[in-house]
Write an enzyme that holds these catalytic residues in place. Sequence first.
Site, PDB file in Angstrom:
ATOM      1  N   GLY A   1       2.175   3.799  -5.008  1.00 40.70           N
ATOM      2  CA  GLY A   1       1.907   4.595  -6.205  1.00 40.70           C
ATOM      3  C   GLY A   1       1.226   3.845  -7.332  1.00 40.70           C
ATOM      4  N   LYS A   2       0.517   2.761  -7.034  1.00 38.35           N
ATOM      5  CA  LYS A   2      -0.149   2.005  -8.107  1.00 38.35           C
ATOM      6  C   LYS A   2      -1.266   2.832  -8.734  1.00 38.35           C
ATOM      7  CE  LYS A   2      -1.128  -1.293  -5.238  1.00 38.35           C
ATOM      8  NZ  LYS A   2      -0.411  -0.770  -4.047  1.00 38.35           N
ATOM      9  N   THR A   3      -2.111   3.416  -7.905  1.00 39.23           N
ATOM     10  CA  THR A   3      -3.201   4.240  -8.437  1.00 39.23           C
ATOM     11  C   THR A   3      -2.660   5.505  -9.085  1.00 39.23           C
ATOM     12  OG1 THR A   3      -4.625   3.388  -6.669  1.00 39.23           O
ATOM     13  CG2 THR A   3      -5.390   5.328  -7.856  1.00 39.23           C
ATOM     14  N   PRO A  60       0.830  -1.219   0.000  1.00 39.05           N
ATOM     15  CA  PRO A  60       0.000   0.000   0.000  1.00 39.05           C
ATOM     16  C   PRO A  60       0.853   1.252   0.000  1.00 39.05           C
ATOM     17  CG  PRO A  60      -0.768  -1.578   1.663  1.00 39.05           C
ATOM     18  CD  PRO A  60       0.527  -2.100   1.142  1.00 39.05           C
ATOM     19  N   GLY A  61       0.404   2.259  -0.732  1.00 37.00           N
ATOM     20  CA  GLY A  61       1.067   3.557  -0.738  1.00 37.00           C
ATOM     21  C   GLY A  61       2.245   3.691  -1.669  1.00 37.00           C
ATOM     22  N   HIS A  89      15.538   0.718  30.703  1.00 38.37           N
ATOM     23  CA  HIS A  89      15.074  -0.149  29.622  1.00 38.37           C
ATOM     24  C   HIS A  89      15.622   0.324  28.280  1.00 38.37           C
ATOM     25  CE1 HIS A  89      11.939  -2.843  27.756  1.00 38.37           C
ATOM     26  NE2 HIS A  89      12.178  -2.038  26.740  1.00 38.37           N
ATOM     27  N   GLU A  90      15.458   1.622  27.998  1.00 37.92           N
ATOM     28  CA  GLU A  90      15.922   2.154  26.717  1.00 37.92           C
ATOM     29  C   GLU A  90      17.447   2.176  26.645  1.00 37.92           C
ATOM     30  OE1 GLU A  90      13.968   2.480  24.354  1.00 37.92           O
ATOM     31  OE2 GLU A  90      12.109   2.326  25.488  1.00 37.92           O
ATOM     32  N   HIS A 125      18.572  -1.204  25.472  1.00 39.82           N
ATOM     33  CA  HIS A 125      18.459  -1.338  24.012  1.00 39.82           C
ATOM     34  C   HIS A 125      19.646  -0.671  23.319  1.00 39.82           C
ATOM     35  CE1 HIS A 125      14.638  -3.283  23.612  1.00 39.82           C
ATOM     36  NE2 HIS A 125      13.971  -2.337  24.236  1.00 39.82           N
TER      37      HIS A 125
END
Length: 678
Positions: free
Chosen positions: A253-255, A250-251, A472-473, A476
């Site tokens: 650029g087909k249309t 989706p999104g 916590h962050e 990461h």
Amino acid sequence: MAEKNINEESQPSRGGQADSKKPGVFGSFKPGGKGGFSFYWIYGVLFVIFIAFQFLGSEEQSSKTTWSIVLKHLESGHVKKIVVENNELAKISLNADSLQKGSSKFAKKKPVTELELEIGSAETFEKKVDEAQSKLPADKRIYIDYITKRNWGGEVMSFMLPLLLLLGLWFVIMRMMNRGSGGGQIFNIGKSKAQLYDKDTMVTINFNDVAGLEGAKIEIMEIVDFLKNPKKYTDLGGKIPKGALLVGPPGTGKTLLAKAVAGEAKVPFFSLSGSDFVEMFVGVGASRVRDLFKQAKEKAPCIIFIDEIDAIGRARGKNPITGSNDERENTLNQLLTEMDGFSTNSGVIILAATNRADILDRALLRAGRFDRTIQVELPDLEERKAIFGVHLRGIKFDKTSIDVDLLSKQTPGFSGADIANVCNEAALIAARTNKSMVEKQDFLDAIDRIIGGLEKRNKIITPEEKRVIAFHEAGHAAVSWLLKYAHPLVKVTIVPRGNALGAAWYLPEERQITTKEQLFDEMTATLGGRASEKVNFGKISTGALNDLERVTKQAYNMVVFFGLNDKLGNVSYYDSSGQEYNFQKPYSESTAQIIDQEISKLIEESYARAITILTENKEKVVRLAERLLEKEVIFSEDVESIFGPRPFGAVDPISRPAVTAEPLAEIETISEDNKSAE
């Protein structure tokens, strides 16, 4: 963009006004001005006349009476005639010399020539009349006449009124249901609802407005060129493709590509959606397909564009409920016949778009119907630059500070629609702060807004919770910094954003294939947040829900789909046809147990590895968490100042070359109320 409905019955005239002579619904004329005649007036007049007949009195007045008055007239000999109707009502006519004055509520006073008396029994009434005339001579006595009358008006109305009400209700319901079909009339329900773009309709979009998608544009432009210069191809024996299917996420650029074809091609262009064929009535879908191709053949050469064709093109016979898909399958069968059946459709080209090509019927995808399947993929780095160039045309931005290369590198995995949203969001952010032009920080804030959601600095968080989020962050950030194949860190924040209480932004490397070691490093970095809680606090929280969900899915894919598990071996249970396994798995119960065990083993190994890394670097993790608590937002430079340069000779994520688009710019989040947020 001007649009023209090919099935609309009442088209506007050249002057822009509707046709003043065309009858409207219920036969009214709508001249576009005032004073138009309407049959509603006739209905109103007839209703008033009906009421008048019911309530207004006639010339010969009758009056309700009692037996005592009738008895007095009988004894006086003033009665001229007595008629009993239907054994219920006695009408007593009086002589001229005994006229009385009666009154009616709606009429002027007139002489009463007839009295009416309701009788309970005809025999009793006749007996009373004979007794009242017993003293009169026989030649002056009045004898009762019996007649039977039928109220035809009342009987007809009692039959017609409910029928008219039902017909009116049915007409109103059918008109509401078919307001959007054709000209809004029920008889147009089987007509195609495609919009026609031709030489009289201006479409402003062309291929210059479609950035990126170079491969797809080449194939689409070849079809348009064939329509413009057919001799160039037919001289070599070439034939125009009968259909092209645009497939992609989706999104992408087909249309938009289809709109560019409508703007570039100098032939009639029919545009509609797959859901336009769907209707609650049986046979309507097939009828609309026939009508669409009938109109297309009349205007050949032309192009038909069907957006979201998976609405009617799903594989047949896949639903276990018998008969539930009959109408949709009938519509698909008619479409297959029209595209490449016994009769030919020379000069009619079919364009279709879908993001679910895996569920389409195989008969629809074969050569002769859709000769070409054009992949419209997510844009890579160079294509994202071109897309930014298109969407920045209408943005008033600071050209000295805006670096399109930087924005392109900051948005890996973004589709064309996402990039358009970034540009629009940046303009809104700049306008919100009353800036005269859009600046670099506005674009960066827009990217963060789209990826992580809106900042919520007013969210109430206790100091204990904030400290847990920071560690916590920091976990990461630390693990991803120290692992070779983990994604490069961009920034870390403990400011709540969307449903997330904290987040870490990464810039994933755009690559075609991924090794087992790379996946294992990514899983270890994802579990770094929970491992940091365990190492620094000795307990864990619910904030790692999003991390656990992602790790579990990745481990499942590694074991079940990618064949990256030593115990199961080189086995994949992936179904590329997209039909999936509904009621049974493609493996035995014992294999399912092995899969569960290997997934759990892989996750626990990653978790143990993250704990080891954080334990060895606990002091640095604490320093990073304290800096995060102080600043709330830190960048890769802050991590580098504590941990030193990233090992393994890793390059700066901003200058990392992009090859192909893979996932969206990833964001590690600590979830709020057990809800994941990405």
